[in-house]
Motif scaffolding. Sequence first.
Motif, mmCIF file in Angstrom:
data_model
loop_
_atom_site.group_PDB
_atom_site.id
_atom_site.type_symbol
_atom_site.label_atom_id
_atom_site.label_comp_id
_atom_site.label_asym_id
_atom_site.label_seq_id
_atom_site.Cartn_x
_atom_site.Cartn_y
_atom_site.Cartn_z
ATOM 1 N N VAL A 64 -7.561 -21.541 17.814
ATOM 2 C CA VAL A 64 -8.424 -21.382 16.640
ATOM 3 C C VAL A 64 -7.779 -20.430 15.645
ATOM 4 C CG1 VAL A 64 -10.586 -21.875 17.862
ATOM 5 C CG2 VAL A 64 -9.789 -19.537 17.702
ATOM 6 N N TYR A 65 -7.995 -20.741 14.378
ATOM 7 C CA TYR A 65 -7.541 -19.864 13.304
ATOM 8 C C TYR A 65 -8.542 -18.731 13.195
ATOM 9 C CZ TYR A 65 -6.580 -18.194 8.602
ATOM 10 O OH TYR A 65 -6.302 -17.402 7.521
ATOM 11 N N GLN A 66 -8.050 -17.498 13.189
ATOM 12 C CA GLN A 66 -8.950 -16.353 13.080
ATOM 13 C C GLN A 66 -9.056 -15.841 11.654
ATOM 14 O OE1 GLN A 66 -9.308 -13.676 16.245
ATOM 15 N NE2 GLN A 66 -9.568 -11.879 14.959
ATOM 16 N N GLY A 67 -7.949 -15.831 10.918
ATOM 17 C CA GLY A 67 -8.011 -15.363 9.552
ATOM 18 C C GLY A 67 -6.849 -14.451 9.209
ATOM 19 N N PRO A 68 -6.854 -13.941 7.989
ATOM 20 C CA PRO A 68 -5.762 -13.062 7.558
ATOM 21 C C PRO A 68 -5.930 -11.652 8.117
ATOM 22 C CG PRO A 68 -7.342 -13.311 5.793
ATOM 23 C CD PRO A 68 -7.802 -14.214 6.905
ATOM 24 N N TYR A 69 -4.807 -11.005 8.311
ATOM 25 C CA TYR A 69 -4.768 -9.589 8.676
ATOM 26 C C TYR A 69 -3.567 -8.992 7.964
ATOM 27 C CZ TYR A 69 -4.139 -5.256 11.217
ATOM 28 O OH TYR A 69 -3.981 -3.931 11.528
ATOM 29 N N LYS A 70 -3.834 -8.085 7.040
ATOM 30 C CA LYS A 70 -2.790 -7.540 6.173
ATOM 31 C C LYS A 70 -2.036 -8.704 5.528
ATOM 32 C CE LYS A 70 -2.428 -3.133 8.505
ATOM 33 N NZ LYS A 70 -1.547 -2.117 9.043
ATOM 34 N N ASN A 71 -0.722 -8.779 5.707
ATOM 35 C CA ASN A 71 0.023 -9.885 5.091
ATOM 36 C C ASN A 71 0.354 -10.971 6.125
ATOM 37 O OD1 ASN A 71 1.943 -8.459 6.542
ATOM 38 N ND2 ASN A 71 3.570 -8.862 5.068
ATOM 39 N N LEU A 72 -0.417 -11.015 7.209
ATOM 40 C CA LEU A 72 -0.211 -11.968 8.295
ATOM 41 C C LEU A 72 -1.379 -12.947 8.374
ATOM 42 C CD1 LEU A 72 0.730 -9.300 10.980
ATOM 43 C CD2 LEU A 72 2.321 -10.613 9.557
ATOM 44 N N GLU A 73 -1.166 -14.027 9.087
ATOM 45 C CA GLU A 73 -2.231 -14.975 9.394
ATOM 46 C C GLU A 73 -2.381 -14.979 10.911
ATOM 47 O OE1 GLU A 73 -4.130 -17.012 7.225
ATOM 48 O OE2 GLU A 73 -3.242 -15.788 5.649
ATOM 49 N N MET A 74 -3.612 -14.829 11.399
ATOM 50 C CA MET A 74 -3.839 -14.710 12.839
ATOM 51 C C MET A 74 -4.476 -15.961 13.426
ATOM 52 S SD MET A 74 -5.972 -11.804 14.871
ATOM 53 C CE MET A 74 -6.123 -11.838 16.659
ATOM 54 N N TRP A 75 -3.912 -16.386 14.548
ATOM 55 C CA TRP A 75 -4.448 -17.472 15.359
ATOM 56 C C TRP A 75 -4.728 -16.925 16.750
ATOM 57 C CZ3 TRP A 75 -4.990 -22.796 14.241
ATOM 58 C CH2 TRP A 75 -4.642 -23.149 12.949
ATOM 59 N N VAL A 76 -5.652 -17.553 17.465
ATOM 60 C CA VAL A 76 -5.936 -17.185 18.848
ATOM 61 C C VAL A 76 -5.723 -18.421 19.709
ATOM 62 C CG1 VAL A 76 -7.656 -16.302 20.472
ATOM 63 C CG2 VAL A 76 -7.615 -15.445 18.130
ATOM 64 N N ALA A 77 -4.991 -18.238 20.805
ATOM 65 C CA ALA A 77 -4.714 -19.331 21.732
ATOM 66 C C ALA A 77 -5.256 -18.974 23.105
ATOM 67 C CB ALA A 77 -3.216 -19.591 21.816
ATOM 68 N N ARG A 78 -5.966 -19.908 23.722
ATOM 69 C CA ARG A 78 -6.429 -19.713 25.103
ATOM 70 C C ARG A 78 -5.605 -20.607 26.005
ATOM 71 N NH1 ARG A 78 -12.248 -19.228 26.901
ATOM 72 N NH2 ARG A 78 -11.673 -17.086 26.471
#
Length: 115
Positions: A64-78
Amino acid sequence: MTRSIVAFAAAVLLTGSAVAQVRSDTAKTYSDALTKLTDIQRRAALRRAVLDSGEKCVRVEKAVYQGPYKNLEMWVARCTGNLDYGAFIGPDGTVQVSDCAYLIKVKWPACRKIG
């Protein structure tokens, strides 16, 4: 270790703190490319990122895409076995992956709960 999302996508096709959010259009471009992959391709690309980081992952069950963090884009993988990882895409297309429990310890964003 880091890896380019573009390289992951090509390989797949061939075989909570209060921090100001500064969106990187370049990182978003890579994240958007990941979003446009099929679910299987996206999970495979994230699995490759997890493995390249030296972590264990038999199979990514959900991503799932979690969203931006600073100048990064965060994803979460299970991964199989309820192993959760946060994957951060940088402006240069590289990806850094960490265990979600570790992210909390170092005061990075907590991973979104995956059902």
